[in-house]
Design a protein around this motif. Structure first.
Motif, mmCIF file in Angstrom:
data_model
loop_
_atom_site.group_PDB
_atom_site.id
_atom_site.type_symbol
_atom_site.label_atom_id
_atom_site.label_comp_id
_atom_site.label_asym_id
_atom_site.label_seq_id
_atom_site.Cartn_x
_atom_site.Cartn_y
_atom_site.Cartn_z
ATOM 1 N N GLU A 1 11.219 -6.374 3.115
ATOM 2 C CA GLU A 1 10.933 -6.645 1.447
ATOM 3 C C GLU A 1 9.826 -7.933 1.263
ATOM 4 N N LEU A 2 9.563 -8.763 2.191
ATOM 5 C CA LEU A 2 8.523 -9.729 1.970
ATOM 6 C C LEU A 2 7.218 -8.943 2.358
ATOM 7 N N PHE A 3 7.338 -8.228 3.465
ATOM 8 C CA PHE A 3 6.004 -7.346 3.887
ATOM 9 C C PHE A 3 5.597 -6.521 2.572
ATOM 10 N N ASP A 4 6.487 -5.754 1.695
ATOM 11 C CA ASP A 4 6.440 -5.053 0.806
ATOM 12 C C ASP A 4 5.791 -5.821 -0.176
ATOM 13 N N ALA A 5 6.295 -7.132 -0.651
ATOM 14 C CA ALA A 5 5.775 -8.169 -1.796
ATOM 15 C C ALA A 5 4.226 -8.375 -1.340
ATOM 16 N N VAL A 6 4.022 -8.833 -0.044
ATOM 17 C CA VAL A 6 2.662 -9.006 0.469
ATOM 18 C C VAL A 6 1.650 -7.939 -0.208
ATOM 19 N N MET A 7 2.215 -6.606 0.238
ATOM 20 C CA MET A 7 1.219 -5.551 -0.083
ATOM 21 C C MET A 7 1.087 -5.469 -1.449
ATOM 22 N N THR A 8 1.870 -5.829 -2.368
ATOM 23 C CA THR A 8 1.692 -5.478 -3.764
ATOM 24 C C THR A 8 0.331 -6.437 -4.260
ATOM 25 N N THR A 9 0.078 -7.481 -3.562
ATOM 26 C CA THR A 9 -1.076 -8.277 -3.617
ATOM 27 C C THR A 9 -2.366 -7.786 -3.042
ATOM 28 N N PHE A 10 -2.420 -6.740 -2.473
ATOM 29 C CA PHE A 10 -3.575 -5.935 -1.945
ATOM 30 C C PHE A 10 -4.709 -5.560 -3.165
ATOM 31 N N ARG A 11 -5.790 -6.036 -2.824
ATOM 32 C CA ARG A 11 -6.731 -5.761 -3.940
ATOM 33 C C ARG A 11 -7.954 -5.087 -3.054
ATOM 34 N N TRP A 12 -8.916 -4.077 -3.814
ATOM 35 C CA TRP A 12 -10.225 -3.985 -3.150
ATOM 36 C C TRP A 12 -11.136 -4.888 -3.858
ATOM 37 N N SER A 13 -12.045 -5.251 -2.817
ATOM 38 C CA SER A 13 -13.195 -6.208 -3.133
ATOM 39 C C SER A 13 -14.377 -5.479 -2.350
ATOM 40 N N TYR A 14 -15.483 -5.545 -3.009
ATOM 41 C CA TYR A 14 -16.593 -4.870 -2.381
ATOM 42 C C TYR A 14 -17.704 -6.235 -2.521
#
Length: 168
Positions: A153-166
């Motif tokens: 669940e903690l890893f899933d929570a970390v993945m919800t913060t994923f953002r694309w940046s170019y």
């Protein structure tokens, strides 16, 4: 820097150091085998425990031709998975798979583990490319499943913060 617990016998230090070195080398080999770009390992104790988990961000996977649609690859990956779901990461549909990996000394896997992987298509990439983020949590016979579920669940929570940046 990780420290040995108080009262750890000095005579056992060389053996403990060798075992830790072997386990770290095995983790790094597995990360390289998975084309890992970045390997995250917890080394500090949390409430007296070193968390038996890691995650890897891997190099982009590239389609062999520019005619493959990213969604088609995700459908194929889902077909081969026992437990999968679609998750949105920063506006991009990604595939989340979960797998229990048994111990297998022949494959250099000493301890059973749970693996969670996110496969994320890189928007507008030609040919199509995907990033993978793989999480592993080691388990032991006496370990309660709730602990492993909390780590997932903690890893899933970390993945919800994923953002694309170019880069400009």
């Amino acid at each position: 820097m990780a420290q040995l617990p108080p009262g750890f016998p000095k005579d056992d230090m060389p053996r403990a150091r060798l075992r830790l070195t072997k386990e770290l080398q095995q983790t790094v080999r597995q990360a390289r085998k998975a084309d890992g770009l970045t390997l995250y390992l917890p080394v500090e104790r949390m409430h007296g425990v070193i968390i038996p988990a890691s995650f890897i961000a891997s190099e982009p996977l590239r389609a062999p031709t520019d005619t493959i649609e990213p969604e088609a690859v995700l459908i194929d990956l889902a077909r081969d998975s026992e437990d999968c779901s679609v998750r949105e990461l920063d506006g991009t549909a990604s595939l989340r798979t979960v797998k229990k990996v048994p111990a297998d000394p022949d494959e250099d896997i000493d301890v059973p583990s749970w693996r969670v992987q996110y496969t994320v298509p890189i928007p507008d990439s030609v040919p199509a490319q995907w990033l993978t983020f793989s999480f592993s949590a080691l388990t032991a016979p006496d370990m309660e499943i709730e602990f492993t579920e909390t780590l997932i669940e903690l890893f899933d929570a970390v993945m919800t913060t994923f953002r694309w940046s170019y880069a400009c």
